[in-house]
Write a protein that holds these residues in place. Structure first.
Motif, PDB file in Angstrom:
ATOM      1  N   GLY A  32      37.623  49.039  28.143  1.00 12.69           N
ATOM      2  CA  GLY A  32      36.295  48.587  28.537  1.00 12.69           C
ATOM      3  C   GLY A  32      36.089  47.120  28.216  1.00 12.69           C
ATOM      4  O   GLY A  32      35.485  46.369  29.000  1.00 12.69           O
ATOM      5  N   GLN A  33      36.601  46.671  27.065  1.00 10.15           N
ATOM      6  CA  GLN A  33      36.537  45.252  26.701  1.00 10.15           C
ATOM      7  C   GLN A  33      37.307  44.419  27.721  1.00 10.15           C
ATOM      8  O   GLN A  33      36.871  43.332  28.121  1.00 10.15           O
ATOM      9  CB  GLN A  33      37.129  45.044  25.298  1.00 10.15           C
ATOM     10  N   TYR A  34      38.475  44.914  28.141  1.00  6.76           N
ATOM     11  CA  TYR A  34      39.245  44.161  29.138  1.00  6.76           C
ATOM     12  C   TYR A  34      38.481  44.078  30.460  1.00  6.76           C
ATOM     13  O   TYR A  34      38.438  43.016  31.093  1.00  6.76           O
ATOM     14  CB  TYR A  34      40.619  44.802  29.373  1.00  6.76           C
ATOM     15  N   LEU A  35      37.894  45.184  30.891  1.00  5.82           N
ATOM     16  CA  LEU A  35      37.125  45.159  32.139  1.00  5.82           C
ATOM     17  C   LEU A  35      35.963  44.179  32.052  1.00  5.82           C
ATOM     18  O   LEU A  35      35.619  43.523  33.040  1.00  5.82           O
ATOM     19  CB  LEU A  35      36.612  46.561  32.474  1.00  5.82           C
ATOM     20  N   ASP A  36      35.364  44.050  30.866  1.00  7.69           N
ATOM     21  CA  ASP A  36      34.283  43.087  30.670  1.00  7.69           C
ATOM     22  C   ASP A  36      34.803  41.667  30.859  1.00  7.69           C
ATOM     23  O   ASP A  36      34.196  40.843  31.559  1.00  7.69           O
ATOM     24  CB  ASP A  36      33.701  43.259  29.266  1.00  7.69           C
ATOM     25  N   VAL A  37      35.937  41.354  30.236  1.00 10.02           N
ATOM     26  CA  VAL A  37      36.538  40.031  30.383  1.00 10.02           C
ATOM     27  C   VAL A  37      36.923  39.776  31.839  1.00 10.02           C
ATOM     28  O   VAL A  37      36.691  38.682  32.384  1.00 10.02           O
ATOM     29  CB  VAL A  37      37.786  39.915  29.462  1.00 10.02           C
ATOM     30  N   LEU A  38      37.504  40.780  32.493  1.00 10.78           N
ATOM     31  CA  LEU A  38      37.916  40.645  33.886  1.00 10.78           C
ATOM     32  C   LEU A  38      36.715  40.393  34.788  1.00 10.78           C
ATOM     33  O   LEU A  38      36.762  39.555  35.708  1.00 10.78           O
ATOM     34  CB  LEU A  38      38.647  41.916  34.331  1.00 10.78           C
ATOM     35  N   THR A  39      35.627  41.104  34.532  1.00 12.79           N
ATOM     36  CA  THR A  39      34.423  40.958  35.356  1.00 12.79           C
ATOM     37  C   THR A  39      33.844  39.556  35.246  1.00 12.79           C
ATOM     38  O   THR A  39      33.368  38.985  36.243  1.00 12.79           O
ATOM     39  CB  THR A  39      33.384  42.021  34.943  1.00 12.79           C
ATOM     40  N   GLN A  40      33.876  38.975  34.049  1.00 14.04           N
ATOM     41  CA  GLN A  40      33.419  37.599  33.900  1.00 14.04           C
ATOM     42  C   GLN A  40      34.331  36.638  34.657  1.00 14.04           C
ATOM     43  O   GLN A  40      33.861  35.690  35.290  1.00 14.04           O
ATOM     44  CB  GLN A  40      33.375  37.218  32.418  1.00 14.04           C
ATOM     45  N   ALA A  41      35.633  36.870  34.607  1.00 12.39           N
ATOM     46  CA  ALA A  41      36.591  35.973  35.254  1.00 12.39           C
ATOM     47  C   ALA A  41      36.483  36.036  36.772  1.00 12.39           C
ATOM     48  O   ALA A  41      36.613  35.016  37.460  1.00 12.39           O
ATOM     49  CB  ALA A  41      38.014  36.316  34.813  1.00 12.39           C
ATOM     50  N   THR A  42      36.247  37.231  37.306  1.00  6.60           N
ATOM     51  CA  THR A  42      36.180  37.392  38.760  1.00  6.60           C
ATOM     52  C   THR A  42      34.769  37.197  39.309  1.00  6.60           C
ATOM     53  O   THR A  42      34.573  37.182  40.522  1.00  6.60           O
ATOM     54  CB  THR A  42      36.668  38.787  39.169  1.00  6.60           C
ATOM     55  N   ALA A  43      33.787  37.051  38.404  1.00  2.57           N
ATOM     56  CA  ALA A  43      32.379  36.864  38.793  1.00  2.57           C
ATOM     57  C   ALA A  43      31.878  38.021  39.658  1.00  2.57           C
ATOM     58  O   ALA A  43      31.084  37.826  40.575  1.00  2.57           O
ATOM     59  CB  ALA A  43      32.167  35.527  39.501  1.00  2.57           C
ATOM     60  N   ASP A  44      32.338  39.225  39.368  1.00  2.76           N
ATOM     61  CA  ASP A  44      31.894  40.422  40.083  1.00  2.76           C
ATOM     62  C   ASP A  44      30.450  40.715  39.687  1.00  2.76           C
ATOM     63  O   ASP A  44      30.144  40.896  38.514  1.00  2.76           O
ATOM     64  CB  ASP A  44      32.792  41.601  39.700  1.00  2.76           C
ATOM     65  N   THR A  45      29.560  40.753  40.663  1.00  7.52           N
ATOM     66  CA  THR A  45      28.143  40.989  40.372  1.00  7.52           C
ATOM     67  C   THR A  45      27.658  42.330  40.908  1.00  7.52           C
ATOM     68  O   THR A  45      26.456  42.550  41.032  1.00  7.52           O
ATOM     69  CB  THR A  45      27.279  39.864  40.979  1.00  7.52           C
ATOM     70  N   SER A  46      28.575  43.253  41.194  1.00  7.41           N
ATOM     71  CA  SER A  46      28.160  44.541  41.735  1.00  7.41           C
ATOM     72  C   SER A  46      27.590  45.425  40.633  1.00  7.41           C
ATOM     73  O   SER A  46      28.040  45.394  39.486  1.00  7.41           O
ATOM     74  CB  SER A  46      29.344  45.238  42.409  1.00  7.41           C
ATOM     75  N   LEU A  47      26.612  46.233  41.004  1.00 12.79           N
ATOM     76  CA  LEU A  47      26.051  47.193  40.067  1.00 12.79           C
ATOM     77  C   LEU A  47      27.084  48.242  39.668  1.00 12.79           C
ATOM     78  O   LEU A  47      27.085  48.719  38.529  1.00 12.79           O
ATOM     79  CB  LEU A  47      24.820  47.869  40.676  1.00 12.79           C
ATOM     80  N   GLU A  48      27.986  48.578  40.587  1.00  8.29           N
ATOM     81  CA  GLU A  48      29.010  49.580  40.299  1.00  8.29           C
ATOM     82  C   GLU A  48      29.916  49.104  39.174  1.00  8.29           C
ATOM     83  O   GLU A  48      30.205  49.844  38.223  1.00  8.29           O
ATOM     84  CB  GLU A  48      29.832  49.862  41.563  1.00  8.29           C
ATOM     85  N   ARG A  49      30.385  47.829  39.244  1.00  6.57           N
ATOM     86  CA  ARG A  49      31.260  47.318  38.201  1.00  6.57           C
ATOM     87  C   ARG A  49      30.499  47.155  36.884  1.00  6.57           C
ATOM     88  O   ARG A  49      31.022  47.462  35.812  1.00  6.57           O
ATOM     89  CB  ARG A  49      31.877  45.989  38.646  1.00  6.57           C
ATOM     90  N   ALA A  50      29.258  46.669  36.963  1.00 10.12           N
ATOM     91  CA  ALA A  50      28.464  46.505  35.745  1.00 10.12           C
ATOM     92  C   ALA A  50      28.273  47.842  35.041  1.00 10.12           C
ATOM     93  O   ALA A  50      28.347  47.934  33.804  1.00 10.12           O
ATOM     94  CB  ALA A  50      27.109  45.883  36.073  1.00 10.12           C
ATOM     95  N   GLY A  51      28.039  48.900  35.820  1.00 12.45           N
ATOM     96  CA  GLY A  51      27.866  50.224  35.233  1.00 12.45           C
ATOM     97  C   GLY A  51      29.135  50.747  34.589  1.00 12.45           C
ATOM     98  O   GLY A  51      29.092  51.348  33.504  1.00 12.45           O
ATOM     99  N   LYS A  52      30.269  50.498  35.218  1.00 13.55           N
ATOM    100  CA  LYS A  52      31.542  50.958  34.648  1.00 13.55           C
ATOM    101  C   LYS A  52      31.840  50.239  33.348  1.00 13.55           C
ATOM    102  O   LYS A  52      32.280  50.859  32.368  1.00 13.55           O
ATOM    103  CB  LYS A  52      32.679  50.747  35.650  1.00 13.55           C
TER     104      LYS A  52
END
Length: 351
Positions: A170-190
């Motif tokens: 989950g920590q890695y997905l958080d770092v990845l989401t910041q790097a890719t600038a993913d703003t979807s609610l689906e990714r934020a929820g995961k």
């Protein structure tokens, strides 16, 4: 048992274990006293002890009898939490935690004050990686030396292992989401589910259930109660990360904005803003130089987009689902009452 009583017992178990580890480390080398002291300070000075509380009452709700051994077993969750927070502060470049210097800043300052060679910041970063790892190793050791029986530990092991895997990825997905600038609610929820929600409530409850040998019906009810509550807890954390009072949270105002966190709150803001607003918010996120004026401007954008109200509604929805699952859970009245109060404390907090 009152919450304060359980907390005191958890703290006592942690203090005894960390005291033993201090002797062990200083026996290797006196220089390791600084490591022992830093971990004692980090673990013992602050923290809400929510995870041990959910695990303990998950155990009691499944018919398990009170014992100091079970309290020590669930106290191991605080060392998992310490590991996650130490690493999280390092990855986010956070200067403080609970109003005190974060671990990497603490050791950076130690390097500077001692006049040692090499880069002070690099030394602090290295120390934080190693102390976070050590806390995770010790979480396993505390669980297995708690005095819980072999059968209890055998049942608990898969839950404990799964929880630690989930929070790490989950920590890695958080770092990845910041790097890719993913703003979807689906990714934020995961990210919210795996970085925090599952290991804050659901897995501790299931750990307690496993220690007690609970059946499938109760385990399913705990999952139905714990996962939405854990998500609500994380959403409250996200709100505090943007709108919280630094005097209460112990972190600088707008720290999550400077770190570029792509949370449910932020994803909701992107969904509600016009193109100019999205551009302004996107530009500000992750800017380490954000001053108070710009932080307030981004707060206004988020509030005006409807994201804050939407997040509060989502917290209420998750709470309703969680409490409905608890209502149907086959637990005794005392455990149900305490779990209800823990749920309220987890989602209505201001720190």
């Amino acid at each position: 048992m009152e919450a304060a009583d359980l907390r005191a017992r958890v703290d006592k178990a942690l203090a005894a274990f960390l005291g033993e580890q201090r002797s062990r480390l200083t026996g290797i080398d006196p220089a390791l006293a600084a490591v022992a002291e830093a971990l004692e300070d980090f673990v013992l000075k602050g923290g809400k002890r929510l995870r041990p509380a959910f695990a303990y009452w998950g155990f009691r709700g499944a018919g398990g009898p009170d014992s100091d051994q079970i309290v020590a077993a669930v106290a191991s969750l605080e060392l998992v939490q310490a590991s996650a927070l130490i690493h999280d502060d390092l990855m986010d470049r956070s200067d403080t935690r609970r109003g005190e210097p974060s671990v990497h800043r603490r050791f950076e300052a130690r390097h500077t004050a001692s006049g040692w060679r090499g880069g002070a910041a690099a030394f602090g970063d290295s120390a934080a990686v190693l102390l976070g790892d050590l806390a995770l190793v010790w979480s396993d050791e505390l669980l297995h030396t708690s005095g819980a029986g072999p059968a209890e530990l055998t049942r608990a092991r898969p839950v404990f292992d799964e929880m630690r895997t989930e929070v790490t990825v989950g920590q890695y997905l958080d770092v990845l989401t910041q790097a890719t600038a993913d703003t979807s609610l689906e990714r934020a929820g995961k990210v919210a589910r795996y970085k925090s929600a599952k290991y804050t409530v659901e897995r501790p409850l299931l750990l307690g259930a496993a220690l007690a040998g609970a059946g499938q019906e109760l385990r399913a009810a705990y999952a139905g109660f714990g996962l939405p509550l854990g998500e609500a807890f994380q959403l409250r954390d996200d709100v505090l990360g943007v709108f919280g009072d630094p005097g209460r949270t112990g972190k600088p105002a707008g720290d999550d904005l400077r770190e570029g966190k792509r949370t449910y709150l932020i994803a909701s803001a992107f969904a509600g803003l016009d193109p100019d607003g999205r551009t302004e918010l996107d530009t500000g996120l992750g800017d380490q130089g954000l001053d108070d004026k710009r932080v307030e401007r981004l707060r206004a954008l988020i509030r005006d987009s409807g994201a804050l109200a939407a997040t509060e509604r989502r917290i209420d929805e998750l709470m309703a689902a969680s409490l409905a699952a608890l209502e149907g859970a086959p637990v005794d009245a005392e455990a149900r009452d305490v779990l209800h109060r823990l749920a309220d404390a987890a989602t209505r907090r201001t720190v």
